[in-house]
Design an enzyme around this catalytic site. Structure first.
Site, PDB file in Angstrom:
ATOM      1  N   SER A 136       0.863  -1.198   0.000  1.00 42.55           N
ATOM      2  CA  SER A 136       0.000   0.000   0.000  1.00 42.55           C
ATOM      3  C   SER A 136       0.890   1.235   0.000  1.00 42.55           C
ATOM      4  CB  SER A 136      -0.902   0.010   1.238  1.00 42.55           C
ATOM      5  OG  SER A 136      -1.537   1.271   1.385  1.00 42.55           O
ATOM      6  N   TYR A 149      -0.963  -1.083  10.537  1.00 42.11           N
ATOM      7  CA  TYR A 149      -1.186  -1.500   9.146  1.00 42.11           C
ATOM      8  C   TYR A 149      -0.010  -1.047   8.281  1.00 42.11           C
ATOM      9  CZ  TYR A 149      -3.376  -1.658   4.501  1.00 42.11           C
ATOM     10  OH  TYR A 149      -3.658  -1.901   3.176  1.00 42.11           O
ATOM     11  N   ALA A 150       0.419   0.219   8.450  1.00 44.74           N
ATOM     12  CA  ALA A 150       1.549   0.744   7.681  1.00 44.74           C
ATOM     13  C   ALA A 150       2.818  -0.033   7.976  1.00 44.74           C
ATOM     14  CB  ALA A 150       1.746   2.230   7.981  1.00 44.74           C
ATOM     15  N   ALA A 151       3.020  -0.391   9.246  1.00 42.27           N
ATOM     16  CA  ALA A 151       4.206  -1.170   9.617  1.00 42.27           C
ATOM     17  C   ALA A 151       4.209  -2.526   8.923  1.00 42.27           C
ATOM     18  CB  ALA A 151       4.256  -1.345  11.136  1.00 42.27           C
ATOM     19  N   LYS A 153       2.746  -3.340   6.103  1.00 44.01           N
ATOM     20  CA  LYS A 153       2.986  -3.181   4.664  1.00 44.01           C
ATOM     21  C   LYS A 153       4.423  -2.769   4.371  1.00 44.01           C
ATOM     22  CE  LYS A 153      -1.109  -4.320   3.236  1.00 44.01           C
ATOM     23  NZ  LYS A 153      -1.302  -5.561   2.471  1.00 44.01           N
TER      24      LYS A 153
END
Length: 240
Positions: A136, A149-151, A153
């Protein structure tokens, strides 16, 4: 016929990937907790054996080895793996429950790592294969309320780059596709003001799920045989 394991094939981007892969002649082995009406229709409309569904909860890491073994025994060698399944719990890290953090990391990062581990074993025997991780743009741009979530991805990016070096000599490529906001039911529900803000960031307009799906299909193709360890961003230019 080339077998491709696709996680999360039942809706959204996963469904678009499944449809394009079937149309290109691949055998899609969809893995998800439950089947959707749309994926069931794809199975019934495709040539026999071109679209398959296997129910499995990727939160169960311990069973992934048996899952990939079963797939290779029943359907033959695995040519491709597309790790598309993911979850995201919207909320500030300070108030997020530890169990939610663990679940996001299990499904979004640990499960793709284990699937890649076991799927690549059959690819190594053939000296051929493709692994695509669905990441993402949030992995690089960040987004308030989606830190875990960012971690997860971002972890896929580093994993893909390193695994690409491990598997490259065996003609196995490992890449990421990083979609941005896309025209889906989810973005349609953002609200008019927020949706307009998102659209203004993309000079080409919001991409559709088929745009990101096409990038995945390309990375699985012979034309991408010399592309590995990289990320294709499909976001309409919002991070340019």
């Amino acid at each position: 016929m080339k077998n491709v394991i696709l996680t999360g094939p039942t809706r959204g981007l996963g469904l678009a990937i499944a449809r394009q892969l079937v149309s290109e002649g691949y055998c899609v082995i969809g893995v998800s907790r439950s089947i959707s009406q749309e994926y069931a229709q794809l199975i019934s409309s495709a040539e026999p054996g071109k679209a398959i569904f296997i129910p499995y909860d990727l939160n169960n890491l311990e069973g992934i080895h048996a899952l990939t073994t079963r797939i290779s025994q029943e359907y033959g060698a695995i040519y491709g793996l597309v790790n598309n399944s993911a979850i995201g719990t919207d909320g500030l890290l300070a108030t997020m429950h530890a169990s939610d953090i663990s679940k996001i990391l299990r499904i979004n990062l640990e499960a793709p790592i284990l699937l890649s581990k076991f799927a690549c074993r059959t690819m190594l025997t053939k000296s051929e294969g493709r692994i695509v991780q669905i990441s993402s743009v949030i992995a690089s741009s960040g987004f308030s309320g989606l830190a875990v979530y960012a971690a997860s991805k971002s972890g896929l990016h580093g994993f893909a780059r390193s695994l690409a070096r491990e598997l490259g000599r065996s003609n196995i490529t490992v890449n990421c596709v990083a979609p941005g906001y896309m025209e889906t039911d989810m973005t349609a529900g953002l609200g008019a003001e927020k949706l307009e803000t998102v659209k203004r960031r993309a000079p080409l307009g919001l991409p559709k799920v088929d745009d990101a799906a096409s990038a995945v299909v390309f990375l699985l193709s012979d034309q991408a045989a010399r592309i590995t360890g990289t990320t294709i961003t499909v976001d309409g230019g919002s991070t340019a």
